[in-house]
Enzyme design. Sequence first.
Site, short mmCIF file in Angstrom:
data_model
loop_
_atom_site.label_atom_id
_atom_site.label_comp_id
_atom_site.label_asym_id
_atom_site.label_seq_id
_atom_site.Cartn_x
_atom_site.Cartn_y
_atom_site.Cartn_z
N GLU A 31 0.78 -1.25 0.00
CA GLU A 31 0.00 0.00 0.00
C GLU A 31 0.81 1.29 0.00
O GLU A 31 0.76 2.07 0.97
CB GLU A 31 -0.96 0.01 1.20
N GLU A 34 -5.19 -8.65 1.01
CA GLU A 34 -5.85 -8.33 2.28
C GLU A 34 -7.33 -8.10 2.04
O GLU A 34 -7.71 -7.46 1.06
CB GLU A 34 -5.31 -7.02 2.90
C1 FCB Z 1 -4.43 -2.00 5.50
C2 FCB Z 1 -3.04 -2.28 6.02
C3 FCB Z 1 -2.99 -3.28 7.15
C4 FCB Z 1 -4.14 -3.08 8.10
C5 FCB Z 1 -5.45 -3.05 7.37
C6 FCB Z 1 -6.66 -2.92 8.23
O1 FCB Z 1 -4.47 -0.73 4.97
O2 FCB Z 1 -2.21 -2.76 4.98
O3 FCB Z 1 -1.75 -3.19 7.76
O4 FCB Z 1 -3.94 -1.92 8.82
O5 FCB Z 1 -5.45 -2.00 6.44
#
Ligand code: FCB
Length: 451
Positions: A163, A357
């Site tokens: 990210e 994620e």
């Molecule tokens: C993302 C991050 C991770 C966590 C989630 C909820 O942006 O990569 O580390 O904080 O959100």
Amino acid sequence: MGFPKDFVWGAATSSYQIEGTAGKDEKGMHIWDIYTKESGRVFGGHTGDIACDHYHRFREDIAIMKELGLRAYRFSIDWSLVLPEGTGKVNERGLAFYEDLIDGLLEAGIEPYITLYHWELPYELYKKGGWMNADIARWFGEYAGIISDRFSDRVTHYFTLNEPQCFIGLGYLTGEHAPGLKAPVRDTFLMAHNVLRAHGCAVQMLRQNAKQPVQVGYAPTGAMNYPATEKAEDIEAARRSFFSIPDEHNWTWNVSWWSDPVLLGTYPEEGIRKYEKYLPHITEEDMKLISEPIDIYGQNIYNGNCICMGPDGTPMEVKRRDGFPRTANNWPIAPECIYWGPRFLQERYHKPIYITENGISCRDVISMDGKVHDPARIDFTARYLSQIKRAIADGVDIRGYFMWSLMDNFEWNRGYSERFGLIYVDYETQERIWKDSAYWYRKVIAENGKG
Ligand code: FCB
């Protein structure tokens, strides 16, 4: 049709959020170690000094993963634990920790997926200008080369950066994350360019030192905008807004500025026009480095905006109805985004996709029966997974899904106030308690997502 036979069912974490290594075993400091000590920065004054104490409890955590039936585990390496000064002298104790973790995972039949950078910039490099310093591409390459040299005989999947939208946007534009700066917009464009160059160097070094063919990717995020209806014009509106370029005050929050250079070898034209006065000198050589071919595309997906074609032929955001479902941290619950996001990404970038994620923060508590009941997490995940299934049925090449997160952890500036885990962590005792969703996810994996 369901999920492919070899679909990668996983869970994800990151180093600072779980390890708790501050001041241990010759680890160097990174920007989060410093930032969390500044008063008023993090909810409740929380720090990641101990976090889930995974550094000492990783064997117990691997046993949980095995019990869950995870096929893969995505974790990140703390650059400053391996290279306390960011470059130069290697800390063997740091490498030994990751070595033991990797070997333990493999013994448990779980495939390790390594992320090289999940936001912990070594403080020694920060002092040298960090992302502002063009040399950071080389520094990051050096680190990537060490990881590949040491682990690629056993680990074949790597993501360079997690990210960049967040660590540049929140870290240097809004100042909500470490290092907590509100830098001039112009500087953030230079940093972003160096971030992408660093990615390119890491890709080169991962391959150069690899002991066997490796799969290298990148793990950005972004709002996964989706169409209000299946009408062609709404789909087109969503696609356009998905890749559009925002104004400079929150410019980092977009997909194409970060992904076009990596996958297509050019910055998006709309951005070059809009941001012209802020841009650093960009050379052909830079673009060649940035677009060093990668194999897989990781995408973190949480939510997106609903878009329709406006009466004037431009994309328009559809207002969410009153009472729209939301997570505990107030993110909208919009499962369609995980159908359309990968679909638009594949159309434009033509790479196999991993959802690196996806997950939900809930107000989890230990109930009087001693259990953690989290029906909202089960409902959320079931909805998102069904949209992934639909995308796969429609031909989108999604290879894996990593739930954020394996366990509750340090949620950046929200400290321990948000719980994203499948496993509940009692931070007083470090006890791990399976939430209902963990039992549910175990069944999903065992049945390969059927039902
Ligand atoms: C993302 C991050 C991770 C966590 C989630 C909820 O942006 O990569 O580390 O904080 O959100």
